[in-house]
Motif scaffolding. Sequence first.
Motif, PDB file in Angstrom:
ATOM      1  N   LEU A 193       0.833  -1.207   0.000  1.00  0.00           N
ATOM      2  CA  LEU A 193       0.000   0.000   0.000  1.00  0.00           C
ATOM      3  C   LEU A 193       0.865   1.253   0.000  1.00  0.00           C
ATOM      4  CD1 LEU A 193      -2.772  -1.172   2.481  1.00  0.00           C
ATOM      5  CD2 LEU A 193      -3.022  -0.766   0.033  1.00  0.00           C
ATOM      6  N   LYS A 194       1.937   1.197   0.757  1.00  0.00           N
ATOM      7  CA  LYS A 194       2.888   2.315   0.802  1.00  0.00           C
ATOM      8  C   LYS A 194       3.480   2.529  -0.594  1.00  0.00           C
ATOM      9  CE  LYS A 194       4.894   5.029   3.814  1.00  0.00           C
ATOM     10  NZ  LYS A 194       3.921   6.058   4.003  1.00  0.00           N
ATOM     11  N   THR A 195       3.810   1.418  -1.255  1.00  0.00           N
ATOM     12  CA  THR A 195       4.396   1.496  -2.593  1.00  0.00           C
ATOM     13  C   THR A 195       3.406   2.110  -3.585  1.00  0.00           C
ATOM     14  OG1 THR A 195       5.593  -0.513  -2.006  1.00  0.00           O
ATOM     15  CG2 THR A 195       5.661   0.131  -4.322  1.00  0.00           C
ATOM     16  N   LEU A 196       2.127   1.763  -3.443  1.00  0.00           N
ATOM     17  CA  LEU A 196       1.111   2.329  -4.354  1.00  0.00           C
ATOM     18  C   LEU A 196       1.036   3.852  -4.230  1.00  0.00           C
ATOM     19  CD1 LEU A 196      -1.989  -0.059  -4.165  1.00  0.00           C
ATOM     20  CD2 LEU A 196      -0.506   0.307  -6.126  1.00  0.00           C
ATOM     21  N   GLU A 197       1.395   4.365  -3.056  1.00  0.00           N
ATOM     22  CA  GLU A 197       1.357   5.823  -2.857  1.00  0.00           C
ATOM     23  C   GLU A 197       2.318   6.563  -3.785  1.00  0.00           C
ATOM     24  OE1 GLU A 197       1.905   6.833   1.269  1.00  0.00           O
ATOM     25  OE2 GLU A 197       0.161   5.617   1.860  1.00  0.00           O
ATOM     26  N   GLU A 198       3.268   5.816  -4.383  1.00  0.00           N
ATOM     27  CA  GLU A 198       4.196   6.461  -5.333  1.00  0.00           C
ATOM     28  C   GLU A 198       3.484   6.836  -6.631  1.00  0.00           C
ATOM     29  OE1 GLU A 198       7.636   3.916  -5.923  1.00  0.00           O
ATOM     30  OE2 GLU A 198       7.828   3.626  -3.752  1.00  0.00           O
ATOM     31  N   LEU A 199       2.299   6.271  -6.853  1.00  0.00           N
ATOM     32  CA  LEU A 199       1.577   6.516  -8.104  1.00  0.00           C
ATOM     33  C   LEU A 199       0.537   7.615  -7.938  1.00  0.00           C
ATOM     34  CD1 LEU A 199       0.894   2.761  -8.926  1.00  0.00           C
ATOM     35  CD2 LEU A 199       2.371   4.280 -10.272  1.00  0.00           C
ATOM     36  N   PRO A 200       0.203   8.323  -9.031  1.00  0.00           N
ATOM     37  CA  PRO A 200      -0.918   9.272  -8.954  1.00  0.00           C
ATOM     38  C   PRO A 200      -2.233   8.515  -8.783  1.00  0.00           C
ATOM     39  CG  PRO A 200       0.022   9.218 -11.178  1.00  0.00           C
ATOM     40  CD  PRO A 200       0.843   8.299 -10.351  1.00  0.00           C
ATOM     41  N   GLU A 201      -3.252   9.212  -8.275  1.00  0.00           N
ATOM     42  CA  GLU A 201      -4.501   8.581  -7.853  1.00  0.00           C
ATOM     43  C   GLU A 201      -5.117   7.640  -8.892  1.00  0.00           C
ATOM     44  OE1 GLU A 201      -7.347  11.386  -6.387  1.00  0.00           O
ATOM     45  OE2 GLU A 201      -8.860   9.816  -6.110  1.00  0.00           O
ATOM     46  N   GLU A 202      -5.145   8.125 -10.162  1.00  0.00           N
ATOM     47  CA  GLU A 202      -5.784   7.357 -11.225  1.00  0.00           C
ATOM     48  C   GLU A 202      -5.136   5.967 -11.371  1.00  0.00           C
ATOM     49  OE1 GLU A 202      -5.070   9.456 -14.833  1.00  0.00           O
ATOM     50  OE2 GLU A 202      -6.358   8.163 -16.035  1.00  0.00           O
ATOM     51  N   TYR A 203      -3.824   5.929 -11.279  1.00  0.00           N
ATOM     52  CA  TYR A 203      -3.090   4.668 -11.422  1.00  0.00           C
ATOM     53  C   TYR A 203      -3.189   3.843 -10.145  1.00  0.00           C
ATOM     54  CZ  TYR A 203      -1.148   6.393 -15.760  1.00  0.00           C
ATOM     55  OH  TYR A 203      -1.007   6.839 -17.032  1.00  0.00           O
ATOM     56  N   ARG A 204      -3.097   4.547  -9.029  1.00  0.00           N
ATOM     57  CA  ARG A 204      -3.166   3.847  -7.747  1.00  0.00           C
ATOM     58  C   ARG A 204      -4.496   3.092  -7.642  1.00  0.00           C
ATOM     59  NH1 ARG A 204      -2.105   8.023  -4.233  1.00  0.00           N
ATOM     60  NH2 ARG A 204      -4.301   8.408  -3.807  1.00  0.00           N
ATOM     61  N   ASP A 205      -5.579   3.783  -8.014  1.00  0.00           N
ATOM     62  CA  ASP A 205      -6.907   3.179  -7.971  1.00  0.00           C
ATOM     63  C   ASP A 205      -6.962   1.950  -8.897  1.00  0.00           C
ATOM     64  OD1 ASP A 205     -10.040   3.792  -7.414  1.00  0.00           O
ATOM     65  OD2 ASP A 205      -9.741   3.014  -9.440  1.00  0.00           O
ATOM     66  N   PHE A 206      -6.454   2.100 -10.107  1.00  0.00           N
ATOM     67  CA  PHE A 206      -6.490   1.012 -11.094  1.00  0.00           C
ATOM     68  C   PHE A 206      -5.738  -0.218 -10.595  1.00  0.00           C
ATOM     69  CE2 PHE A 206      -4.542  -1.024 -14.900  1.00  0.00           C
ATOM     70  CZ  PHE A 206      -5.716  -1.423 -15.543  1.00  0.00           C
ATOM     71  N   TYR A 207      -4.508   0.002 -10.103  1.00  0.00           N
ATOM     72  CA  TYR A 207      -3.711  -1.152  -9.651  1.00  0.00           C
ATOM     73  C   TYR A 207      -4.205  -1.707  -8.329  1.00  0.00           C
ATOM     74  CZ  TYR A 207      -0.850  -0.519 -13.691  1.00  0.00           C
ATOM     75  OH  TYR A 207      -0.452  -0.439 -14.999  1.00  0.00           O
ATOM     76  N   ALA A 208      -4.739  -0.854  -7.488  1.00  0.00           N
ATOM     77  CA  ALA A 208      -5.301  -1.341  -6.207  1.00  0.00           C
ATOM     78  C   ALA A 208      -6.475  -2.277  -6.495  1.00  0.00           C
ATOM     79  CB  ALA A 208      -5.747  -0.166  -5.350  1.00  0.00           C
ATOM     80  N   ARG A 209      -7.343  -1.892  -7.443  1.00  0.00           N
ATOM     81  CA  ARG A 209      -8.499  -2.743  -7.758  1.00  0.00           C
ATOM     82  C   ARG A 209      -8.049  -4.070  -8.355  1.00  0.00           C
ATOM     83  NH1 ARG A 209     -13.385   0.052  -7.364  1.00  0.00           N
ATOM     84  NH2 ARG A 209     -12.915   2.201  -6.803  1.00  0.00           N
TER      85      ARG A 209
END
Length: 315
Positions: free
Chosen positions: A283-299
């Motif tokens: 989750l910390k690593t996902l914070e390196e991405l902008p929201e649009e990408y973070r949301d996509f990869y988180a899902r």
Amino acid sequence: MAQPTGPVARHSGVSREQFRQDIYPLRKPAVLKGIDLGTCTTKWTVDYLSQTAGTKEVKIHVSTVPQMDFLSKNFVYRTLPFDVFVRRAAEVKHNEYFISEDEKYYLRSLGEDPRKDIADIRKQFPSLAEDIQIPEYFEKEQFFSSVFRISSAGLQLWTHYDIMDNFLIQITGNKRVILYNPRDAPYLYLAGTKSEVLNVDNPDLEKYPLFMKARRYECSLEAGDVLFIPALWFHNVISEEFGVGVNVFWKHLPSECYDKTDTYGNKDPTAASRAVQILDRALKTLEELPEEYRDFYARRMVLRIQEKAYSTNYE
Ligand SMILES: O=C(O)CCC(=O)C(=O)O
Ligand SMILES: [Fe+2]
């Protein structure tokens, strides 16, 4: 809309073999009636308990209200000699008290040094342990702890899960137990191993709207009943009368799966804690991405967890 409900099976005079073959594999709570528990069911009066266990000091929860709240900490810890504690827990109004004349008491017995030692009534209360025959419906090596549970009338213990299989042996006094399937965890508003929804009979649905989806399994325990609580099943316990119980936790997984520092039977298995730590790093690593990408990869990660780790053999 009413909350969905589920049944708690009740069985009479179940043998070790019947339990192991027919009840245990279902991994559902069950009330076992008519099991031989020894002489405790008739002997354990307030007088006998206080005379036999004597003045050994016990640490207890003291609460001015019946519903103990672990978040607002509306209770305090105090120490009393066992005999004084039992007498106070059995009375409704007290002459001597810590906070108020109608305060309630709860004992969850601990090992000698609770940070290192595991509760075992045979060690901490040897003279009382002689009176109870614990149904050993599991292998001797699986035994983890035996814990005294003594409560004032009306006291309610918050909904929580433990990580080991459990027999809650009700020796005297009636109890009401409300259970929830581990699968309903998303509806229980968990903080660690406990649910924030304290008033399970009349929940605040504005605050906890999803709670209505949790399927409620309810049973009454009478003196002499044993409740099988499978590991991870949530339980909320209301003592309708002053009551004495002993619960026995036993290891359902191979020994090495459990956290060796766990003396209560409620620390997550080590593989689960490690997996959660790794998830926190992801989750910390996902914070390196902008929201649009973070949301996509988180899902996509959620889908991957569902595909790879969810069990399909649940009803
Ligand atoms: O009966 C009680 O007081 C609580 C029982 C409980 O939480 C347990 O046996 O794990
Ligand atoms: Fe418990």
